[in-house]
Scaffold this active site. Structure first.
Site, PDB file in Angstrom:
ATOM      1  N   LYS A  48       0.978  -1.238   0.065  1.00  0.00           N
ATOM      2  CA  LYS A  48       0.250  -0.015  -0.004  1.00  0.00           C
ATOM      3  C   LYS A  48       0.920   1.129  -0.034  1.00  0.00           C
ATOM      4  O   LYS A  48       0.448   2.219  -0.827  1.00  0.00           O
ATOM      5  CB  LYS A  48      -0.881  -0.006   1.309  1.00  0.00           C
ATOM      6  CG  LYS A  48      -2.143  -1.168   1.069  1.00  0.00           C
ATOM      7  CD  LYS A  48      -2.817  -1.452   2.212  1.00  0.00           C
ATOM      8  CE  LYS A  48      -3.826  -2.653   2.002  1.00  0.00           C
ATOM      9  NZ  LYS A  48      -4.410  -3.201   3.016  1.00  0.00           N
ATOM     10  N   GLN A  52      -4.682  -2.225   9.554  1.00  0.00           N
ATOM     11  CA  GLN A  52      -4.198  -3.222   8.805  1.00  0.00           C
ATOM     12  C   GLN A  52      -5.136  -4.360   9.622  1.00  0.00           C
ATOM     13  O   GLN A  52      -5.131  -4.378  10.822  1.00  0.00           O
ATOM     14  CB  GLN A  52      -2.821  -3.615   8.608  1.00  0.00           C
ATOM     15  CG  GLN A  52      -2.496  -4.883   7.740  1.00  0.00           C
ATOM     16  CD  GLN A  52      -3.230  -4.936   6.277  1.00  0.00           C
ATOM     17  OE1 GLN A  52      -3.204  -3.954   5.659  1.00  0.00           O
ATOM     18  NE2 GLN A  52      -3.849  -5.973   6.053  1.00  0.00           N
ATOM     19  N   ASP A  92     -10.946   3.127   3.578  1.00  0.00           N
ATOM     20  CA  ASP A  92     -10.879   1.644   3.434  1.00  0.00           C
ATOM     21  C   ASP A  92     -12.288   1.269   3.721  1.00  0.00           C
ATOM     22  O   ASP A  92     -12.414  -0.033   3.449  1.00  0.00           O
ATOM     23  CB  ASP A  92      -9.734   1.328   4.431  1.00  0.00           C
ATOM     24  CG  ASP A  92      -9.390  -0.408   4.188  1.00  0.00           C
ATOM     25  OD1 ASP A  92      -9.456  -0.718   3.057  1.00  0.00           O
ATOM     26  OD2 ASP A  92      -9.030  -1.083   4.946  1.00  0.00           O
TER      27      ASP A  92
END
Ligand code: NAP
Length: 281
Positions: free
Chosen positions: A53, A97, A120
């Site tokens: 990322k 994450q 996200d």
């Protein structure tokens, strides 16, 4: 002839468009879009995803802030870090994450992310907004799948979509996005009976199950669109959640594994961070 829904090619094309947008934003405002990534613990797969990322940010001219926290981090410590990033005006997107170590309340931490920085698409509020058809950053994998289907002009309205899997980050938001695109949606999960019979009715099949080739080729209806979100490394490269060998004889379109859904996920994260940065100035 089956259409290949080539996520790698589309993500590469999108990256060059995003690079132009980032450059334009820098010229106009002097601001560089910044994604903050938070990695808690020492899971090597998670570390690799976070690195990928960060690399994707750099390819389009963005910056990333990499926050690393130890395995024994508490919920309170993680919440304090998320709040710090929420309050940092230079940060446009926050990625926590998944998965975090088991002592942490992951849902509470996801929901602490400022909705404007939830690039996200992991907050309950963001999910609710998306489900209601209000502006929201979609969860990146299903949102990336929607971009890929739209890019290839796959007709969705009125089609029967069968989503196999109901996770918060993939199956559930996927089903809502397809419903909002006027599909008739069936969601299957581990307690579903007669999975094969249901998949056989699908015009669009999404494999989001996390089990190698669980969905068999002979369950796929002639002419169906096949989307495989899974990736399981093998000696010969990897397989997905759907048995794809020979699928081109059956499907009207399909995502290859690898190179289909996977590249769209990170690309969507970057795209949504750029959007957030554009909105914030
Ligand atoms: P997950 O959280 O493990 O969820 C799996 C889902 O599949 C659950 O809803 C589960 O049902 C269902 N399931 C399990 N066994 C089943 C069976 N025998 N029949 C029907 N349904 C069954 O997984 P996930 O995070 O959603 O990921 C799913 C897949 O997508 C994985 O292969 C993962 O690697 C991949 N993925 C890819 C990306 C990407 O960037 N390309 C991102 C995320 C995920 P229950 O709810 O009843 O347990």
């Amino acid at each position: 002839m089956s259409l290949v829904l080539d996520g790698r090619a589309y993500a590469t094309q999108m990256e060059s468009e995003l690079k132009t947008r980032v450059e334009a934003l820098k010229q106009k405002t002097g601001a560089t879009p910044i994604l903050a990534t938070i990695l808690v613990g020492d899971d090597p797969a998670s570390a690799t995803y976070v690195k990928m990322k960060g690399n994707a940010c750099r390819r389009v001219g963005m910056d990333s802030i990499k926050v690393e926290m130890p395995q024994d981090t508490t919920t309170e410590q993680l919440l304090a870090k998320i709040n710090e990033l929420n309050n940092n005006p230079n940060v446009h997107g926050i990625l926590l994450q998944h998965p975090v170590p088991s002592q942490i309340d992951e849902r509470v931490c996801f929901d602490a992310i400022d909705i404007k920085k939830d690039v996200d698409g992991v907050t309950c509020l963001g999910f609710g907004n998306m489900a209601m058809g209000e502006p929201a950053y979609g969860s990146c994998t299903p949102q990336g799948i929607m971009y890929l289907l739209q890019k290839h002009n796959i007709e969705l309205s009125g089609k029967h979509a069968v989503v196999v899997g109901r996770s918060a980050i993939l199956g559930k938001p996927m089903a809502m996005m397809l419903l909002n695109a006027n599909c008739t949606v069936t969601i299957c999960h581990s307690k579903t009976q007669n999975l094969a019979e249901i998949v056989k009715q699908a015009d669009i099949v999404v494999g989001a199950v996390g089990k190698p080739e669980l969905i068999k080729k002979d369950w796929i209806k002639q002419g169906a669109v096949v989307v495989d979100a899974g990736f399981h490394p093998t000696e010969n490269g990897g397989v997905g959640d759907i048995e794809l060998a020979g699928i081109e004889e059956i499907a009207s379109a399909y995502t290859p594994v690898p190179g289909g859904v996977g590249p769209m996920t990170i690309n969507t994260l970057i795209r949504q961070t750029v959007e957030s940065a554009e909105k914030s100035v």
